[in-house]
Design an enzyme around this catalytic site. Structure first.
Site, PDB file in Angstrom:
ATOM      1  N   HIS A  52      -0.744  -2.527  -4.449  1.00  0.00           N
ATOM      2  CA  HIS A  52      -0.083  -3.304  -5.503  1.00  0.00           C
ATOM      3  C   HIS A  52      -0.037  -2.577  -6.852  1.00  0.00           C
ATOM      4  O   HIS A  52      -0.303  -3.156  -7.908  1.00  0.00           O
ATOM      5  CB  HIS A  52      -0.785  -4.654  -5.673  1.00  0.00           C
ATOM      6  N   HIS A  92       3.087 -12.671  -6.260  1.00  0.00           N
ATOM      7  CA  HIS A  92       2.036 -12.967  -5.292  1.00  0.00           C
ATOM      8  C   HIS A  92       1.432 -14.363  -5.460  1.00  0.00           C
ATOM      9  O   HIS A  92       0.210 -14.495  -5.596  1.00  0.00           O
ATOM     10  CB  HIS A  92       0.951 -11.901  -5.405  1.00  0.00           C
ATOM     11  N   ARG A 150       0.799  -1.229   0.000  1.00  0.00           N
ATOM     12  CA  ARG A 150       0.000   0.000   0.000  1.00  0.00           C
ATOM     13  C   ARG A 150       0.835   1.285   0.000  1.00  0.00           C
ATOM     14  O   ARG A 150       1.892   1.338   0.636  1.00  0.00           O
ATOM     15  CB  ARG A 150      -0.930   0.004   1.222  1.00  0.00           C
ATOM     16  N   GLU A 165       5.634 -12.617   0.345  1.00  0.00           N
ATOM     17  CA  GLU A 165       6.048 -11.731  -0.745  1.00  0.00           C
ATOM     18  C   GLU A 165       7.291 -10.962  -0.319  1.00  0.00           C
ATOM     19  O   GLU A 165       7.228 -10.139   0.586  1.00  0.00           O
ATOM     20  CB  GLU A 165       4.919 -10.748  -1.053  1.00  0.00           C
ATOM     21  N   ASP A 208      -1.041 -10.084   8.172  1.00  0.00           N
ATOM     22  CA  ASP A 208      -0.978  -9.342   6.907  1.00  0.00           C
ATOM     23  C   ASP A 208       0.030  -8.221   7.140  1.00  0.00           C
ATOM     24  O   ASP A 208      -0.302  -7.041   7.094  1.00  0.00           O
ATOM     25  CB  ASP A 208      -2.371  -8.802   6.531  1.00  0.00           C
TER      26      ASP A 208
HETATM   27  C1  BGC Z   1      -1.771  -7.674   1.060  1.00  0.00           C
HETATM   28  C2  BGC Z   1      -3.189  -7.977   1.505  1.00  0.00           C
HETATM   29  C3  BGC Z   1      -4.037  -8.126   0.279  1.00  0.00           C
HETATM   30  C4  BGC Z   1      -3.448  -9.232  -0.558  1.00  0.00           C
HETATM   31  C5  BGC Z   1      -4.225  -9.489  -1.811  1.00  0.00           C
HETATM   32  C6  BGC Z   1      -1.280  -8.797   0.218  1.00  0.00           C
HETATM   33  O1  BGC Z   1      -0.005  -8.497  -0.240  1.00  0.00           O
HETATM   34  O2  BGC Z   1      -0.922  -7.476   2.151  1.00  0.00           O
HETATM   35  O3  BGC Z   1      -3.685  -6.973   2.348  1.00  0.00           O
HETATM   36  O4  BGC Z   1      -5.362  -8.417   0.615  1.00  0.00           O
HETATM   37  O5  BGC Z   1      -2.130  -8.918  -0.894  1.00  0.00           O
HETATM   38  O6  BGC Z   1      -4.365  -8.387  -2.544  1.00  0.00           O
END
Ligand code: BGC
Length: 358
Positions: free
Chosen positions: A115, A186, A90, A322, A258
């Site tokens: 992302h 991802h 973010r 990730e 997360d």
């Molecule tokens: C984020 C999550 C998100 C997920 C899927 C992760 O990298 O930290 O908050 O929901 O990606 O988009």
């Protein structure tokens, strides 16, 4: 999909032949001499499947996703297996200032940019060259101000399936204007095999003494917090689920894990994290050059999508690790820099290496 003796199979390549934004998409198959197989589409540079042997030698697909290009294209969940960029995770309020100029990004996660926003690298068609049976080279040129990010940025990502059952991802980027960059991928892993229940009983170890707490919108507070004495401490191997429901403000805010782990000093030959599927004995070791790793326990999975195994993507049926720089770095003066200037070469390395418990 499985064959008659129970080995998992990759989705059919023909289901990935399409044209998106005027560009041809395909499914590329990487193989090594051990029978391990990974498939990748140039739509979003996505990992579509990873087939690895379990402790009995049976091939298991450990990477969640769909089996047609259309389902990847239409899914509201954008990130299954995808390459993430120009900036992973973010950016608060979709804004940052660079060399005195404020940039405004497309927002796609409440007020924030997640992302890379819209479109991120998960939604573009990459140029692809299959170099040999185990290597795929992807390139994409991001135009100046695409998604709001400055610079014409040339990005190259090379996937390689090694003979020791590692899927390596080498990233490189250059720019013609000062910009920010933070690339990752991802895959959503289930080491018991996708479609085989939740990941809460996987054991996990992460070499990190600190993690990055976030606010209610999952934006870093700027602090690096010690994991010691908290449910975030994975220095000793423990199951993902052992403490996930503990009363802890950070766990409650993230609906589980997360968070970015601040990796202890490491080289790229020592794993920063190791996870093991309790049913299959499949072990995944993660290697990287990056300072951080986002550990996401599939908390936003809601069972709304029908996946390649015929089941839905239920709550915590996959997890992600990730490798990346820290979220919101452009707005966090104390975090390592994610600035890329003309003449510099951004490089990043990640490997997911598979084995079985001894
Ligand atoms: C984020 C999550 C998100 C997920 C899927 C992760 O990298 O930290 O908050 O929901 O990606 O988009």
């Amino acid at each position: 999909m499985t064959d008659t003796v129970g080995h998992a199979q990759s989705p059919a390549a023909s289901a990935f032949e399409s044209t998106i934004n005027g560009k041809q998409t395909h499914l590329y198959i990487l193989k090594n001499d051990n029978g391990v197989e990974a498939t990748i589409t140039n739509y979003g540079g996505r990992i579509v499947s990873i087939l690895v042997p379990d402790k009995t030698g049976k091939l298991v697909d450990v990477s969640e996703g769909f089996d047609t290009i259309e389902t990847f294209e239409k899914s509201a969940e954008r990130y299954y297996g995808a390459l993430i960029g120009p900036f992973a995770n973010r950016i608060a309020n979709g804004k940052f200032t660079l060399e005195g100029q404020e940039y405004t990004l497309n927002t796609n996660n409440g007020a924030n940019t997640l992302h890379g926003g819209k479109p991120g690298f998960e939604s573009v068609v990459w140029d692809a060259i299959q170099v040999d049976a185990s290597t795929l080279e992807l390139t994409y040129i991001k135009k100046d101000l695409e998604g709001g990010f400055p610079g014409n940025v040339h990005v190259k990502v090379v996937y390689c399936l090694t003979d020791d059952n590692g899927l390596t991802i080498n990233y490189e980027a250059t720019t013609d204007k000062t910009t920010i960059i933070n690339l990752t991928s991802h895959p959503y892993f289930n080491l018991n095999g996708v479609g085989n229940g939740t990941i809460v009983d996987h054991t996990t170890q992460i070499n990190a003494d600190a993690y990055i707490p976030v606010n209610a919108n999952l934006i870093p507070t700027g602090e690096l917090a010690a994991v010691k004495g908290t449910p975030f401490d994975f220095n000793q191997s423990t199951t993902i689920g052992a403490r996930i429901n503990e009363k802890n403000e950070q766990l409650e805010g993230g609906r589980g894990y997360d968070h970015t782990y601040v990796l202890n000093t490491h080289d790229n030959k020592t794993p920063v994290a190791i996870a093991t599927g309790d049913k299959t004995g499949i072990v995944m070791s993660v290697f990287t050059t990056e300072p951080g790793m986002q550990f996401y326990s599939g908390n936003f999975m809601q069972g709304k999508n029908i996946m390649k195994h015929g089941g839905t993507d239920d709550f915590r049926t996959a997890f992600a690790m990730e490798t990346q720089h820290y979220p919101d770095s452009p707005n966090q003066p104390n975090f390592p820099s994610t600035i890329l200037k003309p003449g510099e070469v951004y490089k990043s390395f990640c490997e997911y290496r598979f084995s079985v418990v001894k």
